[in-house]
Design a protein around this motif. Sequence first.
Motif, PDB file in Angstrom:
ATOM      1  N   HIS A  50      60.029 114.797  -1.428  1.00 38.59           N
ATOM      2  CA  HIS A  50      59.542 114.654  -3.127  1.00 38.59           C
ATOM      3  C   HIS A  50      58.380 114.178  -3.229  1.00 38.59           C
ATOM      4  CE1 HIS A  50      63.388 115.596  -5.059  1.00 38.59           C
ATOM      5  NE2 HIS A  50      63.944 114.786  -4.112  1.00 38.59           N
ATOM      6  N   VAL A  51      57.396 114.997  -3.599  1.00 37.80           N
ATOM      7  CA  VAL A  51      56.003 114.657  -3.644  1.00 37.80           C
ATOM      8  C   VAL A  51      55.661 114.341  -5.253  1.00 37.80           C
ATOM      9  CG1 VAL A  51      53.485 115.639  -3.688  1.00 37.80           C
ATOM     10  CG2 VAL A  51      55.053 116.515  -1.836  1.00 37.80           C
ATOM     11  N   CYS A  52      55.028 113.205  -5.529  1.00 36.62           N
ATOM     12  CA  CYS A  52      55.171 112.687  -6.754  1.00 36.62           C
ATOM     13  C   CYS A  52      54.060 113.585  -7.561  1.00 36.62           C
ATOM     14  CB  CYS A  52      54.396 111.336  -6.754  1.00 36.62           C
ATOM     15  SG  CYS A  52      54.175 110.510  -8.311  1.00 36.62           S
ATOM     16  N   ASP A  53      54.736 113.851  -8.840  1.00 33.06           N
ATOM     17  CA  ASP A  53      54.117 114.599  -9.836  1.00 33.06           C
ATOM     18  C   ASP A  53      53.606 113.875 -11.128  1.00 33.06           C
ATOM     19  OD1 ASP A  53      53.274 117.264 -10.844  1.00 33.06           O
ATOM     20  OD2 ASP A  53      54.978 117.695 -11.659  1.00 33.06           O
ATOM     21  N   GLY A  54      53.280 112.647 -10.805  1.00 30.85           N
ATOM     22  CA  GLY A  54      52.765 111.758 -11.845  1.00 30.85           C
ATOM     23  C   GLY A  54      51.237 111.902 -12.155  1.00 30.85           C
ATOM     24  N   LEU A  96      58.255 110.695  -1.623  1.00 32.03           N
ATOM     25  CA  LEU A  96      59.466 110.047  -0.987  1.00 32.03           C
ATOM     26  C   LEU A  96      60.166 110.982  -0.073  1.00 32.03           C
ATOM     27  CD1 LEU A  96      61.307 108.434  -4.327  1.00 32.03           C
ATOM     28  CD2 LEU A  96      60.268 107.319  -2.337  1.00 32.03           C
ATOM     29  N   ILE A  97      60.841 110.548   0.920  1.00 28.70           N
ATOM     30  CA  ILE A  97      61.795 111.427   1.476  1.00 28.70           C
ATOM     31  C   ILE A  97      62.930 110.428   1.921  1.00 28.70           C
ATOM     32  CG2 ILE A  97      62.045 112.519   3.856  1.00 28.70           C
ATOM     33  CD1 ILE A  97      58.817 112.774   4.021  1.00 28.70           C
ATOM     34  N   ASN A  98      64.061 111.068   1.396  1.00 27.97           N
ATOM     35  CA  ASN A  98      65.280 110.451   1.459  1.00 27.97           C
ATOM     36  C   ASN A  98      65.271 108.932   1.229  1.00 27.97           C
ATOM     37  OD1 ASN A  98      65.923 112.843   2.547  1.00 27.97           O
ATOM     38  ND2 ASN A  98      67.358 112.111   4.049  1.00 27.97           N
ATOM     39  N   GLY A  99      64.680 108.606  -0.043  1.00 26.68           N
ATOM     40  CA  GLY A  99      64.522 107.229  -0.370  1.00 26.68           C
ATOM     41  C   GLY A  99      63.436 106.340   0.194  1.00 26.68           C
ATOM     42  N   ASN A 100      62.682 106.849   1.212  1.00 34.50           N
ATOM     43  CA  ASN A 100      61.716 106.193   1.699  1.00 34.50           C
ATOM     44  C   ASN A 100      60.232 106.521   1.333  1.00 34.50           C
ATOM     45  OD1 ASN A 100      63.398 104.802   3.506  1.00 34.50           O
ATOM     46  ND2 ASN A 100      63.506 106.471   4.876  1.00 34.50           N
ATOM     47  N   LEU A 101      59.246 105.710   1.008  1.00 33.57           N
ATOM     48  CA  LEU A 101      58.195 105.853   0.341  1.00 33.57           C
ATOM     49  C   LEU A 101      57.085 106.054   1.270  1.00 33.57           C
ATOM     50  CD1 LEU A 101      56.140 105.480  -2.396  1.00 33.57           C
ATOM     51  CD2 LEU A 101      55.963 103.264  -1.692  1.00 33.57           C
ATOM     52  N   TYR A 102      56.110 107.092   1.251  1.00 34.95           N
ATOM     53  CA  TYR A 102      55.182 107.181   2.053  1.00 34.95           C
ATOM     54  C   TYR A 102      53.729 107.409   1.167  1.00 34.95           C
ATOM     55  CZ  TYR A 102      58.870 108.342   5.162  1.00 34.95           C
ATOM     56  OH  TYR A 102      59.904 108.121   6.206  1.00 34.95           O
ATOM     57  N   GLY A 103      52.981 106.669   1.336  1.00 36.51           N
ATOM     58  CA  GLY A 103      51.759 107.000   0.658  1.00 36.51           C
ATOM     59  C   GLY A 103      50.527 105.752   1.324  1.00 36.51           C
TER      60      GLY A 103
END
Lengths: 840, 164
Positions: free
Chosen positions: B78-82, B132-139
């Motif tokens: 899920h790539v953040c679209d904010g 987010l990938i399966n609930g884990n944050l990456y950034g």
Amino acid sequence: MPKLIIDTLKIEVPKGTKVIEAAARLGIIIPRFCYHPSLGSLGACRMCAVKFLEGPVKGIAMSCMEQVRDGMVVSTMDEEVRDFRRQVIEWLMMNHPHDCPVCDEGGHCLLQDLTVAGGHGIRRFAGKKRTYLDQELGAFIRHEMNRCIHCFRCRRFYQDFAGYLDFGALQIGSRMFFGRQSDGPLENPFSGNIIDLCPTGVLTDKPSRYKGRRWDYERSPALCIHCSLGCRLVASARYREVIRMEAGFSRAVNGYFICDRGRYGFSYNNLQERPRRARIGQEEVPLDQALRAAAERISQITHQFGKGAVGCLGSARSSLETQGLIKSLCQQQRWMAPNYLADPFREGKVKRAVAGLDGRLAVSLREIEQSDFVLLVGADPVNEAPMLTLALRQAFRKGAVIYVIDPRPVFLPLDFEHLPAPPGDLDFWLGFLLKRTIARQNGEKTLDEAGELHETQEEPAIQDFAFQDRFIKIAELLDRSARPVIVCGTDCVRETTPALAADLVLSLQAMGRKAGLFYLLPDANAFGAVLLSSPESSFLKILEAIEIGSLAGLVMVESNPFKLFPDRSRLEQALNSLDFLLVMDYLPSPIGRPADIFLPTQTVFEAGGIYVNQEGRAQWASPVYRGGLPIEQINNGNHPPHLFREDIPGGEPRPAWQLLMELAHLLSPEQDLSIKTLWTELARGNPVFSRLEELKGPGDEIRIIPEQVEEESFLITGPGNRMKTECAHGDVELLPVEWTLATEELSSYSDPIRETMKKPCLMMQSEMGKRLGIQNRDRVTLSLDGGPLEIEVELKDPMAAGIIVLPRHIDLDWQKMGVHPQWISFEGIKKKKDLDIETI
Amino acid sequence: MLPEETLDVLRQKITITDHPRELAVEVMFALQKHYGYLNDEAVQEGAGLLNLSPLEIEELATFYDFIYRRPVGKYCIHVCDGTVCWMFNHQSVLDYISQKLDIPLGGTTEDGCFTLLPVGCIGYCDQAPAMLINGNLYGPLTPEAIDAVLKELRDKQPPQKEDR
């Protein structure tokens, strides 16, 4: 009450009013998409922005979200707010396809109007527009999602206002989709209202597609005659055809909405098969000739057999003018007293209900919305009086508790308690409530006559204490409520039930409750019919008179007893034995025996007229257009011939009352009947008719019930009136019932309604099914007096034990049932064997 | 059908709520966990459990980014679209993953390992651009960081294609 200024105009409105409504009272209509008076505020579309110059709110805000407060100074035309609205309309239009020229909403589209009015004439957006796949929503509504501006009106009506859950808002953001989970007809019998509500062309009227534009139509207020409620309509006619129906606004009856039966049931008016010429035998003749011939034949009969040998049948679907002239004609000619209600087993109940209804008891649909406790007795709103459902739903949304005591499987789109008592027990339970309510109030001191009535009544055979406890709960709730309403049907009840319901209301009133009574009657003008019926006349008397030969001539005015009388063969035989049958009607109804003389009459859309609804409200229906053969039927759909003529082609039908007046003139030229003095004359028999003089013109309405009926409070006192609680062990009672879209005569001529109607089925408790070895969807043969009837079974719970329910379905030969109440032995319900199915 | 023990837990929770609707998201997650995504059968089953109409479940299911009405891969990226991620050029993240995995936005890799989806702002603006990938944050994401994550996930649990 807060005072405020809107566009330099001062106004004082009740606390809680929204600014958008206050402005409307001043005649300032602030642009809006999501706001609707009956759906309330949402603040979604941002179109109703106004600028608050002074007072507690400052700057730009939504006028549908702000309540009026003292000292507000509001501008709707400030430069800044105009610019705001212009931008709103621009982004609302961003994804809109601009397909107005091919859109059915074009010309009466709120979005179109406000786009132009908002000053957004030229599109700047050059990007891709979001598009959708549309859904097939059934015969009534066409779906075109690309045009959507996400105002949410449709969903708010469908789910919140009406309480049906198969249409809604799917997805999120710019992908928002309004529709069903998958293609399929909408389940909501009020679905058509989302067409009226949709501010653009997403949801449009399907049957009227390609028939014309709003400005092509002759639009006029009209009145719905498909049930006894009398909802207001707006009708559109073109090329001598009624094309489309929309909801009309009525403060007391339907509010802003109507049901689908009322919206799509008008096609009987345009039928190709509709009789438009007079006939003697099978031969078409000029109307006046047929009228003269009819007068001659009637004179012959009265000469030969006497005045009383002629009778007249009216109906509850005719206007009060027609019904009144039937009565005057019969009186003047000294014919047998007329009859209007061809269902002899409903007649008594309807008469009881109308006779007892007075100004103390009657409440309107809108008043039901304000009640806090509604008890329905022998009433199935969705099927018998659809718009009552929406009124109940609004009461429920405001916190009202709703109980239904009814043998049928009743569905309502709200949480309610259903007590499935068999029809024979309804009186007992009403008496039980009556006694409980009064006893609670007076202690054990005095029980009025009503209480005594219960004392002497027989108890239902099976005593179910858990069931009884639920009635004790109702009595408690009645006691606690401030504005209870009792809704009482006149179909699945016994003769005494309507009066008992009135007693309950009167005793609640005596206890200081603001209680009301709401009866359901069979047809649009059953109330008028009863006002004009003499107490001793009945349909069976007329039928018997024909059978013994004392009635030789019959005039049937807009009456089709075959649709109502439960014994077809008996009726057929009787009509065949008549010397002379004169029929006046606008329907092509096959009536078993062809009329000797037929005279075509006009429909409500052509003739107009006064109709009295079930709460005694006389409403004036305006004519919509002048009648005549639809142009499409003249030259096989091609351009009509270039001929000059002074009359309207196919314009021979006249209002039934006019034909009756002319007939009276031919029979007795010396003493004319006149429509002008009709009410005065009828007022001599019943003073309520004098009130009709107050009706000034189309669209007017007035309650014509007396302030108080003369009898003292409790209506049933004599032991002779008491109904015994029947219990025939091992047998079941066959209950004929109404269905929203399948049992009403007029609407059954409409194609979209025929497409939508359910197939007939026999409904029974699943326990009974188990006992008889019948499963859901099995086919059974029902042995009736008039022969076997094959039908599919639907097992339903909850419903009363000891009954089976059969709709008076238009496609079903239910008239085989013969008498009513009809008891059937278990042996009379036979499952069709597999072998039989194979041979079929 | 959900396993009986899961059903029992859900039913128990539903009975003690004032409005069964409150548990809609929890029920949908349970169904999704069982079926891999919220298929038509699951929508019907959820409606039955919560006493809602299938359409009401559909309304909720299609509203939320983390309920999947179509089959998805083992890992949903899920790539953040904010807004803040936009400022940090989230489009380049999408493009990079898209090209790297050879799937369009919304697509699933052939081996059923990854699905690429956008998500409404997840609130990790300090880590932008984030995913987010399966609930884990990456950034904050860089091509190297993305490569490392994808490799790690693929190596950790080689997905069975026939599982999908």
